[in-house]
Design an enzyme around this catalytic site. Structure first.
Site, mmCIF file in Angstrom:
data_model
loop_
_atom_site.group_PDB
_atom_site.id
_atom_site.type_symbol
_atom_site.label_atom_id
_atom_site.label_comp_id
_atom_site.label_asym_id
_atom_site.label_seq_id
_atom_site.Cartn_x
_atom_site.Cartn_y
_atom_site.Cartn_z
ATOM 1 N N LYS A 188 0.816 -1.216 0.000
ATOM 2 C CA LYS A 188 0.000 0.000 0.000
ATOM 3 C C LYS A 188 0.847 1.261 0.000
ATOM 4 O O LYS A 188 0.468 2.264 -0.582
ATOM 5 C CB LYS A 188 -0.969 0.005 1.185
ATOM 6 C CG LYS A 188 -2.057 -1.030 1.016
ATOM 7 C CD LYS A 188 -3.249 -0.768 1.914
ATOM 8 C CE LYS A 188 -4.357 -1.755 1.550
ATOM 9 N NZ LYS A 188 -5.540 -1.613 2.395
ATOM 10 N N LYS A 195 -3.921 -10.008 -7.292
ATOM 11 C CA LYS A 195 -5.135 -10.211 -6.503
ATOM 12 C C LYS A 195 -6.260 -9.288 -6.976
ATOM 13 O O LYS A 195 -6.004 -8.144 -7.335
ATOM 14 C CB LYS A 195 -4.766 -9.869 -5.050
ATOM 15 C CG LYS A 195 -5.726 -10.271 -4.002
ATOM 16 C CD LYS A 195 -5.229 -9.838 -2.625
ATOM 17 C CE LYS A 195 -5.149 -8.336 -2.474
ATOM 18 N NZ LYS A 195 -4.844 -7.857 -1.135
ATOM 19 N N LYS A 255 -9.783 -3.601 -4.702
ATOM 20 C CA LYS A 255 -10.474 -2.328 -4.914
ATOM 21 C C LYS A 255 -9.530 -1.295 -5.513
ATOM 22 O O LYS A 255 -9.967 -0.345 -6.150
ATOM 23 C CB LYS A 255 -10.944 -1.753 -3.566
ATOM 24 C CG LYS A 255 -12.051 -2.510 -2.905
ATOM 25 C CD LYS A 255 -12.294 -1.977 -1.477
ATOM 26 C CE LYS A 255 -13.005 -3.010 -0.647
ATOM 27 N NZ LYS A 255 -13.070 -2.680 0.782
HETATM 28 P P1 TYM Z 1 -10.347 -5.680 3.439
HETATM 29 O O1 TYM Z 1 -11.378 -4.641 3.724
HETATM 30 O O2 TYM Z 1 -9.243 -5.353 2.505
HETATM 31 O O3 TYM Z 1 -11.048 -6.986 2.890
HETATM 32 C C1 TYM Z 1 -12.152 -7.573 3.566
HETATM 33 C C2 TYM Z 1 -12.035 -9.080 3.511
HETATM 34 O O4 TYM Z 1 -12.014 -9.515 2.135
HETATM 35 C C3 TYM Z 1 -10.908 -10.380 1.928
HETATM 36 N N1 TYM Z 1 -10.416 -10.212 0.546
HETATM 37 C C4 TYM Z 1 -10.231 -11.219 -0.314
HETATM 38 N N2 TYM Z 1 -10.432 -12.550 -0.204
HETATM 39 C C5 TYM Z 1 -10.165 -13.315 -1.286
HETATM 40 N N3 TYM Z 1 -9.713 -12.806 -2.468
HETATM 41 C C6 TYM Z 1 -9.485 -11.467 -2.627
HETATM 42 N N4 TYM Z 1 -9.061 -10.981 -3.792
HETATM 43 C C7 TYM Z 1 -9.754 -10.608 -1.508
HETATM 44 N N5 TYM Z 1 -9.664 -9.271 -1.319
HETATM 45 C C8 TYM Z 1 -10.064 -9.045 -0.050
HETATM 46 C C9 TYM Z 1 -9.868 -9.943 2.948
HETATM 47 O O5 TYM Z 1 -8.934 -10.978 3.205
HETATM 48 C C10 TYM Z 1 -10.739 -9.615 4.142
HETATM 49 O O6 TYM Z 1 -11.030 -10.786 4.882
HETATM 50 N N6 TYM Z 1 -7.352 -5.671 7.458
HETATM 51 C C11 TYM Z 1 -8.642 -6.101 6.954
HETATM 52 C C12 TYM Z 1 -9.810 -5.527 7.742
HETATM 53 C C13 TYM Z 1 -9.779 -5.741 9.211
HETATM 54 C C14 TYM Z 1 -9.955 -6.970 9.879
HETATM 55 C C15 TYM Z 1 -9.895 -6.663 11.265
HETATM 56 C C16 TYM Z 1 -10.188 -8.273 9.444
HETATM 57 C C17 TYM Z 1 -9.590 -4.782 10.157
HETATM 58 N N7 TYM Z 1 -9.680 -5.328 11.367
HETATM 59 C C18 TYM Z 1 -10.036 -7.656 12.237
HETATM 60 C C19 TYM Z 1 -10.318 -9.274 10.437
HETATM 61 C C20 TYM Z 1 -10.242 -8.948 11.793
HETATM 62 C C21 TYM Z 1 -8.779 -5.642 5.520
HETATM 63 O O7 TYM Z 1 -8.136 -4.725 5.084
HETATM 64 O O8 TYM Z 1 -9.762 -6.258 4.824
#
Ligand code: TYM
Length: 334
Positions: A113, A196, A199
């Site tokens: 990022k 991957k 967004k």
């Molecule tokens: P975020 O908002 O980027 O994504 C949300 C969830 O979607 C999953 N994900 C994917 N899974 C499979 N293939 C993909 N291409 C893909 N893109 C995204 C992510 O693995 C995630 O599960 N850091 C986290 C948010 C967070 C969080 C937490 C998660 C903050 N606090 C506590 C678990 C527990 C994040 O940026 O997810």
């Protein structure tokens, strides 16, 4: 100690996509029957990169609407937005004093990022995993459903829990277990099977959004990058064929079958036959969710009420944990 509490979060940083659904949100729905579940829209995490204030609140409501439309029941599970429960940032500060610079320096998500302009990244982006650990551990959650890309952050969460317990001589925080399951734990871009689905990819063609219409879904699948070979009959035949493997994995996950099952049906057939079947399945599974999301978004005050009620329930769990953390480290409790 609580033995089966699930916590997970999703950032409100723009349109949700198929990766968020198959890697996370659909699993959130499935886990409700076996666990006490807490699902959070992590609006504070979103602020680690620039967000338009005029859009952030609406994006937060949209993620909540997606949770509900996908099948999370706000009566049984807790749905809320992170900034409403102060314990997250309070525990995160303590964790910032537990986590080591070297641990955070290894985080690949920060490197991706921040890109080449590391010096210009916010300090929040660097300490992001401390807040994520606090999200989870403020509930003494034991299981965290996420996509493959969050695995490293969960390992760090375990390291923080372990060091805290060790430093203060307590057995307080559990060591969380990641729940990474299904046939699509890492959904790849439709344009490039080696990156991957995300967004932040500038190409809209690279991802299927929750809000895409049936026509848009069909067009994106038709234009998805593939190779000229027919599909193999066995999973081993997908080696080195990233784009084909991605599309077959998406089909398997949506149909709730294995990759081997999909290849048993489509092996020997070309993408001209497979792609229409895939886009029909995507439309069948995603369009009802996006229709329901739109209906929910027509009444933002209803979503706000769900988030407010969820925050009260969340705080009732997290506040006593925060109080105990303060006590353990020697702060004078309120
Ligand atoms: P975020 O908002 O980027 O994504 C949300 C969830 O979607 C999953 N994900 C994917 N899974 C499979 N293939 C993909 N291409 C893909 N893109 C995204 C992510 O693995 C995630 O599960 N850091 C986290 C948010 C967070 C969080 C937490 C998660 C903050 N606090 C506590 C678990 C527990 C994040 O940026 O997810």
């Amino acid at each position: 100690m609580i033995s089966n509490r699930v916590f997970s979060g999703v950032q409100p940083t723009g349109s949700l996509h198929l990766g968020n659904y198959l890697g996370a949100i659909r699993n959130f729905v499935d886990l409700q029957s076996d666990y006490e579940c807490i699902y959070c829209v992590v609006d504070l995490h979103a602020l680690t990169q620039w967000q338009d204030p005029a859009e952030l609140a609406n994006n937060t409501r949209e993620v909540a609407a997606a949770f509900i439309a996908a099948g999370i029941d706000p009566e049984t599970s807790i749905i809320f937005n992170q900034s409403r429960v102060a314990a997250h940032t309070q525990v995160a500060w303590i964790f910032s004093c537990v986590a080591r610079m070297g641990w955070l320096n290894r985080m690949t998500q920060f490197k991706e990022k921040a890109g080449k302009h590391r010096e210009n990244a916010s300090t929040g982006l660097f300490t992001y995993p401390n807040l994520m650990a606090a999200d989870i551990l403020a509930y003494l959650a034991t299981h965290v459903p996420v996509g493959e890309d969050q695995k490293q952050h969960l390992e760090l969460t375990r390291d923080i829990a372990q060091k805290f317990n060790h430093d203060f001589g307590v057995e307080f925080f559990p060591l969380v277990e990641p729940l990474i399951f299904g046939e699509a734990t890492r959904v790849m871009s439709l344009r490039d099977g080696s990156s991957k689905m995300s967004k932040s990819d500038p190409s809209e063609q690279s991802r299927i959004n929750f809000t895409d219409s049936a026509d848009e879904i069909a067009r994106k699948v038709r234009r998805a990058t593939t190779d000229p070979e027919p599909l193999p009959s066995e999973p081993a035949g997908l080696a080195g064929r990233n784009e084909a493997a991605n599309l077959v994995g998406i089909y398997a996950a949506l149909a709730r079958v294995t990759v081997a099952d999909v290849l048993a049906e489509f092996g020997g057939r070309g993408f001209a036959e497979f792609k229409p079947a895939l886009s029909d399945l995507l439309v069948e599974k995603l369009v009802p969710i996006s229709d329901q999301m739109r209906r929910l978004m027509d009444d933002p005050s209803h979503i706000d009420a769900i988030l407010a009620q969820g925050a009260d329930r969340a705080a009732a769990v997290a506040d006593p944990v925060r109080d105990r953390v303060y006590e353990i480290v020697g702060l004078i409790p309120a």
